[in-house]
Design a protein around this motif. Structure first.
Motif, PDB file in Angstrom:
ATOM      1  N   UNK A  89      20.499  51.621  27.228  1.00 13.60           N
ATOM      2  CA  UNK A  89      19.312  50.765  26.912  1.00 13.60           C
ATOM      3  C   UNK A  89      19.055  51.018  25.423  1.00 13.60           C
ATOM      4  N   UNK A  90      19.082  50.045  24.572  1.00 14.44           N
ATOM      5  CA  UNK A  90      18.582  50.047  23.152  1.00 14.44           C
ATOM      6  C   UNK A  90      17.310  49.442  22.913  1.00 14.44           C
ATOM      7  N   UNK A  91      16.363  50.261  22.181  1.00 19.82           N
ATOM      8  CA  UNK A  91      15.240  49.915  21.813  1.00 19.82           C
ATOM      9  C   UNK A  91      15.252  49.730  20.347  1.00 19.82           C
ATOM     10  N   UNK A  92      15.367  48.359  19.622  1.00 17.59           N
ATOM     11  CA  UNK A  92      15.458  48.198  18.238  1.00 17.59           C
ATOM     12  C   UNK A  92      14.090  48.401  17.680  1.00 17.59           C
ATOM     13  N   UNK A  93      14.302  48.400  16.360  1.00 18.10           N
ATOM     14  CA  UNK A  93      12.794  48.583  15.758  1.00 18.10           C
ATOM     15  C   UNK A  93      12.034  46.927  15.890  1.00 18.10           C
ATOM     16  N   UNK A  94      10.789  47.132  15.862  1.00 22.14           N
ATOM     17  CA  UNK A  94       9.931  46.011  16.207  1.00 22.14           C
ATOM     18  C   UNK A  94      10.252  44.847  15.190  1.00 22.14           C
ATOM     19  N   UNK A  95      10.551  45.131  13.911  1.00 19.94           N
ATOM     20  CA  UNK A  95      10.842  44.231  12.975  1.00 19.94           C
ATOM     21  C   UNK A  95      11.860  43.243  13.496  1.00 19.94           C
ATOM     22  N   UNK A  96      13.040  43.817  14.271  1.00 22.59           N
ATOM     23  CA  UNK A  96      14.319  43.146  14.244  1.00 22.59           C
ATOM     24  C   UNK A  96      14.030  41.985  15.410  1.00 22.59           C
ATOM     25  N   UNK A  97      12.664  41.829  15.872  1.00 18.85           N
ATOM     26  CA  UNK A  97      12.677  40.958  17.157  1.00 18.85           C
ATOM     27  C   UNK A  97      11.914  39.864  16.555  1.00 18.85           C
ATOM     28  N   UNK A  98      12.189  38.753  17.314  1.00 20.76           N
ATOM     29  CA  UNK A  98      11.598  37.516  16.942  1.00 20.76           C
ATOM     30  C   UNK A  98      10.494  37.115  17.721  1.00 20.76           C
ATOM     31  N   UNK A  99       9.263  37.648  17.309  1.00 18.48           N
ATOM     32  CA  UNK A  99       7.993  37.514  18.211  1.00 18.48           C
ATOM     33  C   UNK A  99       7.422  36.254  18.175  1.00 18.48           C
ATOM     34  N   UNK A 100       8.156  35.220  17.601  1.00 19.57           N
ATOM     35  CA  UNK A 100       7.610  34.050  17.868  1.00 19.57           C
ATOM     36  C   UNK A 100       8.277  33.441  18.875  1.00 19.57           C
ATOM     37  N   UNK A 101       9.188  33.957  19.474  1.00 10.23           N
ATOM     38  CA  UNK A 101       9.976  33.373  20.638  1.00 10.23           C
ATOM     39  C   UNK A 101       9.196  33.057  21.985  1.00 10.23           C
ATOM     40  N   UNK A 102       9.109  31.871  22.495  1.00  3.58           N
ATOM     41  CA  UNK A 102       8.388  31.496  23.516  1.00  3.58           C
ATOM     42  C   UNK A 102       8.536  32.307  24.625  1.00  3.58           C
ATOM     43  N   UNK A 103       8.020  33.231  24.922  1.00  2.00           N
ATOM     44  CA  UNK A 103       8.393  34.132  25.818  1.00  2.00           C
ATOM     45  C   UNK A 103       7.244  35.048  26.352  1.00  2.00           C
ATOM     46  N   UNK A 104       6.805  35.241  27.630  1.00  2.00           N
ATOM     47  CA  UNK A 104       5.704  36.172  28.022  1.00  2.00           C
ATOM     48  C   UNK A 104       6.181  37.592  28.120  1.00  2.00           C
ATOM     49  N   UNK A 105       5.052  38.407  28.115  1.00  2.00           N
ATOM     50  CA  UNK A 105       5.659  39.994  28.139  1.00  2.00           C
ATOM     51  C   UNK A 105       6.312  40.112  29.542  1.00  2.00           C
ATOM     52  N   UNK A 106       5.809  39.498  30.637  1.00  2.00           N
ATOM     53  CA  UNK A 106       6.623  39.957  31.935  1.00  2.00           C
ATOM     54  C   UNK A 106       8.244  39.329  31.826  1.00  2.00           C
ATOM     55  N   UNK A 107       8.239  38.166  31.178  1.00  2.00           N
ATOM     56  CA  UNK A 107       9.689  37.790  31.010  1.00  2.00           C
ATOM     57  C   UNK A 107      10.564  38.696  29.958  1.00  2.00           C
ATOM     58  N   UNK A 108       9.576  39.032  29.055  1.00  2.00           N
ATOM     59  CA  UNK A 108      10.387  39.923  27.943  1.00  2.00           C
ATOM     60  C   UNK A 108      11.156  41.048  28.715  1.00  2.00           C
TER      61      UNK A 108
END
Length: 253
Positions: free
Chosen positions: A93-112
């Motif tokens: 399991x890979x946890x990327x740096x937060x800045x590499x994620x598109x946080x505007x992607x339309x998804x809820x926390x649960x679905x993420x």
């Protein structure tokens, strides 16, 4: 949004193998000749917690991405529980740096967090009740239950980091690759994540984590690999070393 491990590849661990063995690894980013990582070797026993230490640009993120199978090796080898990257996606399991994620992607926390289960489901099979239970358990573990139906763009930076860790934990992987999990987070998030990572020891999970927090190396990790300009570097005098983890002859000190 990019979700690694979106396809199913399952291969049993080789009996007696270390969690991770890297020999003389060199890595370049696609389209470049410059080596971002050169001749790095590393040996991590099952259940160990190892820190990657170095300044920005030292090669920590590059090493984690290569192990995760997101960057190809130019030369050298990587074995994960005795198998090459890609042969056991479910174990990593890979946890990327937060800045590499598109946080505007339309998804809820649960679905993420559910995307952490995709390596077990593939893209076609629907999640079962058990999958959703695991998702909700990880969300609760990271203190996000009250936010589980919120769009990820509405989270604070610390909450986003916790959501990413929940996704990684939902995968139920044996080797966790964490890229600066405590970088620029609030005190509450730091406390929650630190406790969660401490509890991984009891389940014999192996952790390789990039970090800048030199003051907690001895308490939080079993060993440390120091990097500088894409190469292995000698630890500064008096700094924490712990496990002898060089792939050129690793073992317990």
């Amino acid at each position: 949004m990019h979700f690694p491990y979106g396809h199913r590849v399952h291969k049993d661990a080789v009996a007696g193998a270390n969690a991770l063995e890297i020999r003389d690894l060199s890595v370049a980013y696609p389209g470049t000749r410059h080596l971002a990582l050169r001749d790095v070797s590393l040996c991590v026993p099952v259940g160990a917690r190892v820190a990657l230490v170095g300044a920005n640009g030292a090669g920590k993120s590059t090493l984690l991405k290569a192990i995760a199978g997101l960057l190809p090796a130019r030369s050298g080898s990587i074995l994960i529980y005795g198998n090459p990257p890609g042969a056991c996606h479910h174990r990593v399991a890979y946890l990327a740096q937060r800045g590499e994620i598109d946080w505007h992607f339309p998804i809820t926390v649960r679905k993420l967090v559910l995307t952490g289960r995709y390596v077990h489901l593939g893209w076609i099979k629907r999640p079962t009740r058990s999958d959703w239970e695991i998702v909700d358990q990880m969300i609760a573990l990271l203190g996000l239950t009250h936010l589980r139906d919120r769009q990820i763009a509405q989270l604070s930076g610390g909450q986003q980091q916790r959501a990413l860790l929940a996704r990684a934990l939902a995968q139920d992987a044996d080797l966790l690759l964490l890229d600066e999990p405590l970088n620029a987070v609030d005190a509450d998030t730091r406390a929650i994540i630190t406790e969660v990572l401490d509890n991984l020891r009891a389940s014999n999970k192996t952790v390789l984590s990039a970090t800048h927090d030199l003051g907690r190396l001895e308490t939080d990790f079993d060993g440390a690999l120091y990097l500088a300009e894409g190469r292995e570097a000698a630890p500064p005098p008096g700094s924490f070393v712990g496990l002898r983890i060089s792939g050129r002859g690793g073992g317990l000190v």
